[in-house]
Design an enzyme around this catalytic site. Sequence first.
Site, PDB file in Angstrom:
ATOM      1  N   LYS A  22       0.845  -1.207   0.000  1.00  0.00           N
ATOM      2  CA  LYS A  22       0.000   0.000   0.000  1.00  0.00           C
ATOM      3  C   LYS A  22       0.873   1.247   0.000  1.00  0.00           C
ATOM      4  O   LYS A  22       0.684   2.159  -0.802  1.00  0.00           O
ATOM      5  CB  LYS A  22      -0.900   0.022   1.230  1.00  0.00           C
ATOM      6  CG  LYS A  22      -1.578   1.372   1.503  1.00  0.00           C
ATOM      7  CD  LYS A  22      -2.456   1.377   2.722  1.00  0.00           C
ATOM      8  CE  LYS A  22      -1.746   1.718   3.986  1.00  0.00           C
ATOM      9  NZ  LYS A  22      -1.500   3.141   4.216  1.00  0.00           N
ATOM     10  N   ASN A  23       1.891   1.281   0.881  1.00  0.00           N
ATOM     11  CA  ASN A  23       2.655   2.516   1.071  1.00  0.00           C
ATOM     12  C   ASN A  23       3.687   2.754  -0.017  1.00  0.00           C
ATOM     13  O   ASN A  23       4.361   3.783  -0.015  1.00  0.00           O
ATOM     14  CB  ASN A  23       3.288   2.532   2.465  1.00  0.00           C
ATOM     15  CG  ASN A  23       2.234   2.690   3.543  1.00  0.00           C
ATOM     16  OD1 ASN A  23       1.069   2.983   3.240  1.00  0.00           O
ATOM     17  ND2 ASN A  23       2.605   2.468   4.785  1.00  0.00           N
ATOM     18  N   CYS A 116      -5.821  12.258  11.709  1.00  0.00           N
ATOM     19  CA  CYS A 116      -6.417  10.921  11.547  1.00  0.00           C
ATOM     20  C   CYS A 116      -6.377  10.247  12.915  1.00  0.00           C
ATOM     21  O   CYS A 116      -6.076  10.867  13.934  1.00  0.00           O
ATOM     22  CB  CYS A 116      -5.639  10.113  10.511  1.00  0.00           C
ATOM     23  SG  CYS A 116      -4.066   9.571  11.132  1.00  0.00           S
ATOM     24  N   ARG A 121      -1.665  15.070  11.862  1.00  0.00           N
ATOM     25  CA  ARG A 121      -0.732  14.647  10.807  1.00  0.00           C
ATOM     26  C   ARG A 121      -0.263  15.906  10.072  1.00  0.00           C
ATOM     27  O   ARG A 121      -0.761  16.259   9.017  1.00  0.00           O
ATOM     28  CB  ARG A 121      -1.420  13.663   9.857  1.00  0.00           C
ATOM     29  CG  ARG A 121      -1.895  12.380  10.526  1.00  0.00           C
ATOM     30  CD  ARG A 121      -0.783  11.476  10.986  1.00  0.00           C
ATOM     31  NE  ARG A 121      -0.052  10.855   9.902  1.00  0.00           N
ATOM     32  CZ  ARG A 121      -0.448   9.734   9.282  1.00  0.00           C
ATOM     33  NH1 ARG A 121      -1.583   9.177   9.616  1.00  0.00           N
ATOM     34  NH2 ARG A 121       0.250   9.208   8.313  1.00  0.00           N
ATOM     35  N   LEU A 125       6.478  20.038   6.762  1.00  0.00           N
ATOM     36  CA  LEU A 125       7.721  19.692   6.038  1.00  0.00           C
ATOM     37  C   LEU A 125       7.451  19.567   4.537  1.00  0.00           C
ATOM     38  O   LEU A 125       8.264  19.976   3.703  1.00  0.00           O
ATOM     39  CB  LEU A 125       8.293  18.369   6.566  1.00  0.00           C
ATOM     40  CG  LEU A 125       8.776  18.378   8.010  1.00  0.00           C
ATOM     41  CD1 LEU A 125       9.288  17.000   8.396  1.00  0.00           C
ATOM     42  CD2 LEU A 125       9.859  19.426   8.200  1.00  0.00           C
ATOM     43  N   ASP A 305       4.355   1.017  12.021  1.00  0.00           N
ATOM     44  CA  ASP A 305       3.162   0.325  11.517  1.00  0.00           C
ATOM     45  C   ASP A 305       3.066  -1.109  12.028  1.00  0.00           C
ATOM     46  O   ASP A 305       2.001  -1.714  11.933  1.00  0.00           O
ATOM     47  CB  ASP A 305       3.148   0.314   9.980  1.00  0.00           C
ATOM     48  CG  ASP A 305       2.981   1.705   9.424  1.00  0.00           C
ATOM     49  OD1 ASP A 305       3.225   1.895   8.222  1.00  0.00           O
ATOM     50  OD2 ASP A 305       2.636   2.614  10.199  1.00  0.00           O
ATOM     51  N   ILE A 327       7.051   7.730  16.920  1.00  0.00           N
ATOM     52  CA  ILE A 327       6.696   8.404  15.660  1.00  0.00           C
ATOM     53  C   ILE A 327       5.376   9.159  15.773  1.00  0.00           C
ATOM     54  O   ILE A 327       5.281  10.332  15.415  1.00  0.00           O
ATOM     55  CB  ILE A 327       6.605   7.376  14.491  1.00  0.00           C
ATOM     56  CG1 ILE A 327       7.898   6.577  14.367  1.00  0.00           C
ATOM     57  CG2 ILE A 327       6.230   8.080  13.191  1.00  0.00           C
ATOM     58  CD1 ILE A 327       9.098   7.364  13.866  1.00  0.00           C
ATOM     59  N   ARG A 397      -8.421  -0.784   4.205  1.00  0.00           N
ATOM     60  CA  ARG A 397      -7.568   0.274   3.629  1.00  0.00           C
ATOM     61  C   ARG A 397      -6.221  -0.291   3.220  1.00  0.00           C
ATOM     62  O   ARG A 397      -5.584   0.174   2.283  1.00  0.00           O
ATOM     63  CB  ARG A 397      -7.372   1.405   4.644  1.00  0.00           C
ATOM     64  CG  ARG A 397      -8.569   2.310   4.857  1.00  0.00           C
ATOM     65  CD  ARG A 397      -8.201   3.498   5.732  1.00  0.00           C
ATOM     66  NE  ARG A 397      -6.951   4.057   5.260  1.00  0.00           N
ATOM     67  CZ  ARG A 397      -5.986   4.526   6.074  1.00  0.00           C
ATOM     68  NH1 ARG A 397      -6.151   4.499   7.379  1.00  0.00           N
ATOM     69  NH2 ARG A 397      -4.866   5.022   5.583  1.00  0.00           N
TER      70      ARG A 397
HETATM   71  C1  EPZ Z   1       3.916   7.148   6.124  1.00  0.00           C
HETATM   72  O1  EPZ Z   1       3.097   8.160   6.684  1.00  0.00           O
HETATM   73  C2  EPZ Z   1       3.035   5.909   6.038  1.00  0.00           C
HETATM   74  N1  EPZ Z   1       1.894   6.176   5.160  1.00  0.00           N
HETATM   75  C3  EPZ Z   1       2.533   5.537   7.435  1.00  0.00           C
HETATM   76  O2  EPZ Z   1       1.797   4.318   7.302  1.00  0.00           O
HETATM   77  C4  EPZ Z   1       3.748   5.280   8.333  1.00  0.00           C
HETATM   78  O3  EPZ Z   1       3.298   5.005   9.646  1.00  0.00           O
HETATM   79  C5  EPZ Z   1       4.655   6.523   8.339  1.00  0.00           C
HETATM   80  O4  EPZ Z   1       5.033   6.861   6.987  1.00  0.00           O
HETATM   81  C6  EPZ Z   1       5.936   6.302   9.148  1.00  0.00           C
HETATM   82  O5  EPZ Z   1       6.635   5.227   8.607  1.00  0.00           O
HETATM   83  C7  EPZ Z   1       2.069   6.081   3.825  1.00  0.00           C
HETATM   84  O6  EPZ Z   1       3.162   5.824   3.337  1.00  0.00           O
HETATM   85  C8  EPZ Z   1       0.849   6.312   2.985  1.00  0.00           C
HETATM   86  P1  EPZ Z   1       5.874  10.626   8.163  1.00  0.00           P
HETATM   87  P2  EPZ Z   1       3.629   9.706   6.694  1.00  0.00           P
HETATM   88  O7  EPZ Z   1       5.724  11.855   7.362  1.00  0.00           O
HETATM   89  O8  EPZ Z   1       4.349   9.995   5.437  1.00  0.00           O
HETATM   90  C9  EPZ Z   1       5.730  14.025  11.457  1.00  0.00           C
HETATM   91  C10 EPZ Z   1      -0.008   2.847   7.633  1.00  0.00           C
HETATM   92  O9  EPZ Z   1      -0.489   2.318   8.646  1.00  0.00           O
HETATM   93  N2  EPZ Z   1       5.601  14.970  10.340  1.00  0.00           N
HETATM   94  O10 EPZ Z   1       7.119   9.818   8.026  1.00  0.00           O
HETATM   95  O11 EPZ Z   1       2.485  10.583   7.037  1.00  0.00           O
HETATM   96  C11 EPZ Z   1       4.480  13.164  11.616  1.00  0.00           C
HETATM   97  O12 EPZ Z   1       3.512  13.841  12.391  1.00  0.00           O
HETATM   98  C12 EPZ Z   1       0.391   4.311   7.661  1.00  0.00           C
HETATM   99  O13 EPZ Z   1       0.187   2.249   6.541  1.00  0.00           O
HETATM  100  C13 EPZ Z   1       5.667  16.338  10.617  1.00  0.00           C
HETATM  101  O14 EPZ Z   1       5.808  16.767  11.752  1.00  0.00           O
HETATM  102  O15 EPZ Z   1       4.628   9.654   7.909  1.00  0.00           O
HETATM  103  C14 EPZ Z   1       5.006  11.925  12.309  1.00  0.00           C
HETATM  104  O16 EPZ Z   1       5.080  12.192  13.691  1.00  0.00           O
HETATM  105  C15 EPZ Z   1       0.105   4.971   9.007  1.00  0.00           C
HETATM  106  N3  EPZ Z   1       5.544  17.207   9.576  1.00  0.00           N
HETATM  107  C16 EPZ Z   1       6.432  11.797  11.757  1.00  0.00           C
HETATM  108  O17 EPZ Z   1       6.756  13.055  11.161  1.00  0.00           O
HETATM  109  C17 EPZ Z   1       5.383  16.783   8.285  1.00  0.00           C
HETATM  110  O18 EPZ Z   1       5.304  17.639   7.366  1.00  0.00           O
HETATM  111  C18 EPZ Z   1       6.597  10.738  10.681  1.00  0.00           C
HETATM  112  O19 EPZ Z   1       5.628  11.002   9.698  1.00  0.00           O
HETATM  113  C19 EPZ Z   1       5.317  15.394   8.035  1.00  0.00           C
HETATM  114  C20 EPZ Z   1       5.433  14.507   9.080  1.00  0.00           C
END
Ligand code: EPZ
Length: 418
Positions: A22-23, A116, A121, A125, A305, A327, A397
């Site tokens: 999915k990701n 979510c 979320r 960045l 995850d 995270i 999902r």
């Molecule tokens: C991706 O989400 C995955 N989703 C998530 O999988 C996964 O848990 C996550 O990466 C971490 O590995 C998809 O790929 C579709 P991040 P993402 O940006 O990109 C903070 C699942 O269950 N952050 O790496 O949203 C954020 O709040 C899902 O399949 C900022 O502060 O994750 C978090 O604390 C859930 N500002 C941390 O970084 C930003 O602009 C990591 O988030 C972006 C993120």
Amino acid sequence: MNEIIIRGGRPLEGSVRVQGAKNSVLPILAATILHPGQVTLQGCPHLSDVEASIRILRHLGCQVRWEGDELLVDSSSISRWDIPDHLMREMRSSVIFLGAILARLGWAEMSYPGGCELGPRPIDLHLSTLRKLGADLRESGGQMRCTAQHMEGREIALSIPSVGATENAILAACGAEGETVLVNAAREPEIKDLQDFLQAIGCQVRGAGSSTICIRGRCPTHDAVHTVMPDRIVAATYLAAVAAAGGTVELHNVDYRHLSTVTAALHEAGCRISGRDGRITLHASGRMGSAGTIRTAPYPGFPTDAQAILMAALLRGQGTTVFVETIFESRYRHVDELRRMGADISVADRVAVVTGVPKLSGADVRCTDLRGGAALLVAGLAAEGTTRIGGVHHILRGYEEPVRDLKELGAEIAWSEN
Ligand code: EPZ
């Protein structure tokens, strides 16, 4: 058909082929916008999040159709650059389309994705990276209006290795003049798969999987076929299911290297695991020990995850495991549901302490989010008696055919006629 019934408490045995990731496929679907022609995604999983992305692509004017488990996308007729609120709200990660739309069209308009089940979320960045490339982003009333008539490549350091921000930056940089270097980029395998797709259509991207990724923008693109990588979290789920219930499983279509922190934790808790040639075999007694302390971290650390999924595998047995969720802010919402089955878990802020119990009992439980829902499947297979899982739309999902797959492992599991 929004409930799953499990009669658990007995060992499992079987083999199952792991679906596409999915990701990985979600950012790749956004990336299809970069090429004004046709691409074929082999091994594309049939998921509700994929269908949500397809609705966005069709709204933008792209042609999309399934042929078995191949998804054909033709973005030559793209005609819009806006994503309406109702489509943005279907899937939080829709923001991943922003970079690709800007790269292809120079304009983009979408609503601010909401939070979510895992907590806020933020996308600060994503936006700061796009601004550094020269995009003009204005936010008002929850709407983002963006113009990027001329983006210029440059070196950009990410304050945290955000997966989504890294992917958005790569896609936007494909539309920028010159070279962009991303420093402190996320290293998840799904980003390497995105790079493989982009290279297949002619983009010049290299370094994915490391912390430094280089993109040379505005390359000519061409049609291509790409096979989506296996889903490492779905693989982790099925390993955890057999670890929890006891028995033996052989997974096909899985890259052992992508799961090393998860298999190490399962081994630490008493499972026997081996992996080679795209397969992983696990044997478990059904009584798990301690996995020590599990701190979630960006790849190659333990994947957030898989936190709920591994927790569910450790509920029945002896020994204590400490989880530290670094995270996301609120990623223990599944704990109350697991307690209904007799789990012994105490939570304080980002720390959860799991103490194995001799027996779990089936109960009526409800999914709180995607991976929390998968954890209920795992726990239900270990619990004696019947577990009725509601809110299964969360699971769909990310899991293509959870009932079919677990039945292949010998589970007594079915959709409820409700
Ligand atoms: C991706 O989400 C995955 N989703 C998530 O999988 C996964 O848990 C996550 O990466 C971490 O590995 C998809 O790929 C579709 P991040 P993402 O940006 O990109 C903070 C699942 O269950 N952050 O790496 O949203 C954020 O709040 C899902 O399949 C900022 O502060 O994750 C978090 O604390 C859930 N500002 C941390 O970084 C930003 O602009 C990591 O988030 C972006 C993120």
